[in-house]
Design a protein around this motif. Structure first.
Motif, PDB file in Angstrom:
ATOM      1  N   CYS A 222      11.005  -9.762  -3.614  1.00 43.92           N
ATOM      2  CA  CYS A 222      12.249 -10.223  -2.985  1.00 43.92           C
ATOM      3  C   CYS A 222      13.481  -9.694  -3.708  1.00 43.92           C
ATOM      4  O   CYS A 222      14.549  -9.571  -3.114  1.00 43.92           O
TER       5      CYS A 222
ATOM      6  N   VAL B 201      10.208  -7.757 -12.735  1.00 41.44           N
ATOM      7  CA  VAL B 201       9.179  -7.536 -11.722  1.00 41.44           C
ATOM      8  C   VAL B 201       8.264  -6.372 -12.126  1.00 41.44           C
ATOM      9  O   VAL B 201       7.044  -6.442 -11.960  1.00 41.44           O
TER      10      VAL B 201
ATOM     11  N   LEU C 253       6.846 -15.398 -15.449  1.00 41.48           N
ATOM     12  CA  LEU C 253       7.454 -14.186 -16.025  1.00 41.48           C
ATOM     13  C   LEU C 253       7.701 -14.349 -17.522  1.00 41.48           C
ATOM     14  O   LEU C 253       7.524 -13.412 -18.294  1.00 41.48           O
TER      15      LEU C 253
HETATM   16  S1  SF4 Z   1       8.831 -11.661  -9.576  1.00 45.80           S
HETATM   17 FE1  SF4 Z   1      10.899 -11.165  -8.826  1.00 45.80          FE
HETATM   18  S2  SF4 Z   1      10.588  -9.924  -7.009  1.00 45.80           S
HETATM   19 FE2  SF4 Z   1       8.629 -10.983  -7.445  1.00 45.80          FE
HETATM   20  S3  SF4 Z   1       8.690 -12.875  -6.248  1.00 45.80           S
HETATM   21 FE3  SF4 Z   1       9.503 -13.378  -8.268  1.00 45.80          FE
HETATM   22  S4  SF4 Z   1      11.725 -13.096  -8.082  1.00 45.80           S
HETATM   23 FE4  SF4 Z   1      10.786 -12.073  -6.297  1.00 45.80          FE
END
Ligand code: SF4
Ligand code: SF4
Ligand code: FES
Length: 246
Positions: A153, A173, A223
């Protein structure tokens, strides 16, 4: 009767030399379970058919409707108006090329990023369609799947201070993508090869670690954990490289 919502929406058509960036104001009566996607669709149908924004799935799956909602990147189709104040300001995601109004071209950015970090399984094995697929440990497959849930996204990129300042930064990402391939036993890349791709200022060492990326990720990808693990792995690779260790 629902609340009267005020929408301030960024407008600009970069294709039109007459167009100037500005904000237009629209009013809508809030309905039950109204999402910002529904609100934008109603504004377009009832008030201004020229309003440009992206959507496809309307279910948080395609990642197309990402925009900056009252200062925070998010998905319009997953954001309920009742979670927002009476006045809602919508801007396009920064970092990506503006197509018009709230629509940005994330596709070109993601394609370049995927090519830059070579986002595919690297193996010398030849595919033999006559043999059974190789099995993968279920727990490991689940771990990899967890990182595969990214819908591209662009919210994490838009929220990232480094990505906003530096065009060459690959973003959380991409680092998450590399973490996924490091885990994958089918990928035969060595530590040194991974280091060459992301052990740089454009990669993990450009990350300031403030974790806006994880805060805004609509798919709740871990993340923070992956950036930490990758930073340690790449730091260790750098030391090995320095002392010419294997
Ligand atoms: S990692 Fe980044 S690009 Fe992937 S879903 Fe989450 S916010 Fe969206
Ligand atoms: S933690 Fe790193 S990748 Fe995430 S927003 Fe901050 S600088 Fe960007
Ligand atoms: S329209 Fe697909 S994620 Fe919102």
């Amino acid at each position: 009767m629902g609340r009267k919502l005020k929408f301030n929406i960024f407008r600009y058509n970069p294709q039109d030399p007459e167009s100037e960036p500005h904000s237009d104001t629209f009013y809508l009566e809030e309905t039950e379970r109204m999402t910002l996607y529904i609100a934008l669709t109603r504004i377009r149908e009832e008030q201004d058919p020229s309003l440009t924004f992206d959507f496809c799935c309307r279910a948080g799956i395609c990642g197309a409707c990402a925009m900056v909602i009252n200062g925070r990147p998010g998905l319009a189709c997953k954001t309920l108006s009742k979670e927002q104040p009476d006045e809602i300001t919508l801007m396009p995601l920064p970092v990506f090329k503006l197509v018009g109004d709230l629509s940005v071209d994330t596709g070109t950015w993601f394609r370049a990023m995927n090519e830059k970090v070579e986002s595919w399984v690297h193996t010398d094995k030849k595919m033999d369609p006559t043999v059974h697929e190789e099995r993968m440990d279920n727990a490991l497959a689940e771990e990899i799947y967890e990182l595969e849930r990214c819908v591209e996204c662009g919210c994490c990129v838009a929220a990232c201070g480094t990505a906003n300042m530096r065009e060459d930064f690959v973003g959380a990402v991409a680092l998450n993508r590399i973490a996924r391939f490091i885990m994958d036993p089918r990928d035969e890349r060595t530590d040194k090869e991974y280091f060459e791709i992301v052990g740089t200022d454009e990669g993990i060492f450009g990350c300031m670690g403030l974790l806006a990326c994880e805060d805004v990720c609509p798919k709740d990808l871990p993340l923070q954990d992956q950036l930490g693990i990758l930073r340690r792995q790449m730091g260790w690779s750098a030391i090995k490289h320095l002392f010419r260790m294997k």
